[in-house]
Design an enzyme around this catalytic site. Structure first.
Site, PDB file in Angstrom:
ATOM      1  N   PRO A 178       0.807  -1.225   0.000  1.00 53.29           N
ATOM      2  CA  PRO A 178       0.000   0.000   0.000  1.00 53.29           C
ATOM      3  C   PRO A 178       0.838   1.272   0.000  1.00 53.29           C
ATOM      4  O   PRO A 178       1.836   1.381   0.722  1.00 53.29           O
ATOM      5  CB  PRO A 178      -0.826  -0.118   1.281  1.00 53.29           C
ATOM      6  CG  PRO A 178      -0.924  -1.588   1.519  1.00 53.29           C
ATOM      7  CD  PRO A 178       0.386  -2.152   1.067  1.00 53.29           C
ATOM      8  N   CYS A 179       0.387   2.245  -0.818  1.00 52.87           N
ATOM      9  CA  CYS A 179       1.138   3.491  -0.970  1.00 52.87           C
ATOM     10  C   CYS A 179       0.527   4.650  -0.194  1.00 52.87           C
ATOM     11  O   CYS A 179       1.107   5.740  -0.149  1.00 52.87           O
ATOM     12  CB  CYS A 179       1.216   3.866  -2.452  1.00 52.87           C
ATOM     13  SG  CYS A 179      -0.394   4.259  -3.203  1.00 52.87           S
ATOM     14  N   THR A 180      -0.636   4.442   0.431  1.00 55.75           N
ATOM     15  CA  THR A 180      -1.384   5.553   1.022  1.00 55.75           C
ATOM     16  C   THR A 180      -0.535   6.409   1.949  1.00 55.75           C
ATOM     17  O   THR A 180      -0.540   7.646   1.861  1.00 55.75           O
ATOM     18  CB  THR A 180      -2.605   5.018   1.791  1.00 55.75           C
ATOM     19  OG1 THR A 180      -3.413   4.260   0.902  1.00 55.75           O
ATOM     20  CG2 THR A 180      -3.422   6.167   2.364  1.00 55.75           C
TER      21      THR A 180
END
EC number: 2.1.1.37
Length: 385
Positions: free
Chosen positions: A78-80
């Site tokens: 995940p890049c959030t």
């Protein structure tokens, strides 16, 4: 133990499966997949079919013993928390910290660890917390016996979507086709900012392959991937709603729109809404349009700003609608993908995915050569002892 079969992989953070789609085109076979999102899993199964090799659940809870021997492990974690939207919490954030769950899986695999690893994330990882997060990722891979090679690829080289991403190829195999960090020069695959990071971190064990640059211009434009919808299709916005969007444009973007409307042919722009500070100093929602034949980077539709809007204009008229799931699939190099679930599910799935065409290029131009190295007598001896 026996050596893993060539061109087999385990896909972590699989999403709807576009890493799998891209690598399969390059001759790879998936043996295991994992994701925590049930809606994405349903879309994955709608396209690839139900598969017992898919483990739905948290990467932190995976049983390493249930993961088969493979040549490659991929992880689009995940890049959030590496973006402004996630407050730039970095690898300590609730979502992007999932990388450490993947790292723990690799660690627990011990002698069955894949000889190759492929990571994917947003370019923001390079500078997250002053570069400390990226250095931590690479150092962790070094600790497991991998040498690392970071590259950047943009989907716009393959499809009409601007989507720059950072990839790390980690290898526990010998690779003779490498360059010393001090000999690297800026290129599309390794821009100056990436080379600067590499050269400023001599403590990291690098293995930067000598690679030919990919084609850096998509053969398609945005107009080439659009569905042909009738003028009275319900997807098109009402006149009042379309006019409201037009009036949200800054003078520069409005001038572009007016020029498009005046042409004696149809042209297209891709629009996002952004909160900007206007001339009067107040913050308000603005419509920003690109007219270079590319869509902007697809995002998950968590709010109005995440939904990409199509602006069609010509012959003194204009029309407005959201991009359709099929158009998003084409922008991700997955035009044949089975669309399932709600429109929102599909937009989430594609917005969170990896452009499959980029993965095919990496497979054909990098991973396939390394997979062959895995079968060399020297490497077989390492795997089997």
């Amino acid at each position: 133990m026996s050596a893993p079969a060539p061109r087999t992989f385990a896909e972590f953070f699989a999403g709807i499966g576009l890493v799998r789609l891209g690598l399969e085109r390059a001759g790879w076979e998936v043996r295991f997949a994992n994701d925590i999102d049930a809606a994405k899993h349903r879309q994955y199964e709608a396209h690839f079919g139900a598969d017992e090799a898919f483990a739905l659940g948290d990467v932190h809870q995976l049983d390493a013993a249930a993961i088969p021997d493979v040549t490659l492990a991929t992880a689009s974690f995940p890049c959030t928390d590496l973006s402004l939207a996630g407050g730039r919490k970095g690898l300590g954030g609730a979502q992007s910290s999932a990388f450490w769950g993947f790292f723990d899986v690799l660690k627990r695999l011990g002698g069955r660890r894949p000889p190759l690893v492929l990571l994917e994330n947003v370019p923001g990882l390079l500078n997250s917390h002053g570069g400390a997060d990226f250095a931590a990722v690479l150092t962790a891979l070094n600790e497991l016996g991998y040498r690392v090679d970071p590259v950047m690829l943009d989907a716009k080289w393959f499809t009409p979507q601007s989507r720059l991403r950072l990839f790390v190829i980690a290898k526990a195999v010998d690779d003779d086709e490498t360059l010393a960090p001090e000999l690297l020069t800026p290129s599309p695959l390794r821009p100056a900012s990436l080379i600067d990071f590499i050269q400023r971190h001599p403590e990291i064990i690098w293995s930067c392959a000598s690679l030919a640059d990919p084609p850096t211009a998509s053969p398609q434009k945005l107009a080439d991937v659009l569905e042909k919808l009738a003028d009275d299709d319900s997807t098109w916005w009402s006149g009042e709603r379309a006019e409201y969007l037009l009036n949200q444009m800054s003078p520069r973007h409005r001038a572009d729109a007016d020029a498009m409307i005046a042409r004696r042919r149809w042209t297209y722009g891709a629009v996002f809404r952004r909160v900007r500070r206007a001339a009067d100093g107040e913050k308000r929602s603005m419509a920003e349009m690109r007219t270079d034949g590319l869509a902007g980077c697809l995002r998950t539709p968590k709010g109005g700003s995440g939904r990409q809007i199509l602006f069609k204009a010509g012959y003194g008229r204009y029309a407005v609608r959201l991009l359709t799931p099929r158009e998003c699939a084409r922008l991700m190099g997955a035009g044949e993908f089975t669309i399932s679930g709600s429109n929102n599910d599909a937009l989430f799935g594609f917005g969170d995915a990896v452009c499959s065409s980029v993965l095919t290029w990496i497979g054909e131009n990098y991973l396939n050569r390394l997979a062959s190295e895995c079968l060399s007598p020297r490497q077989l001896e390492l795997f089997c002892r």
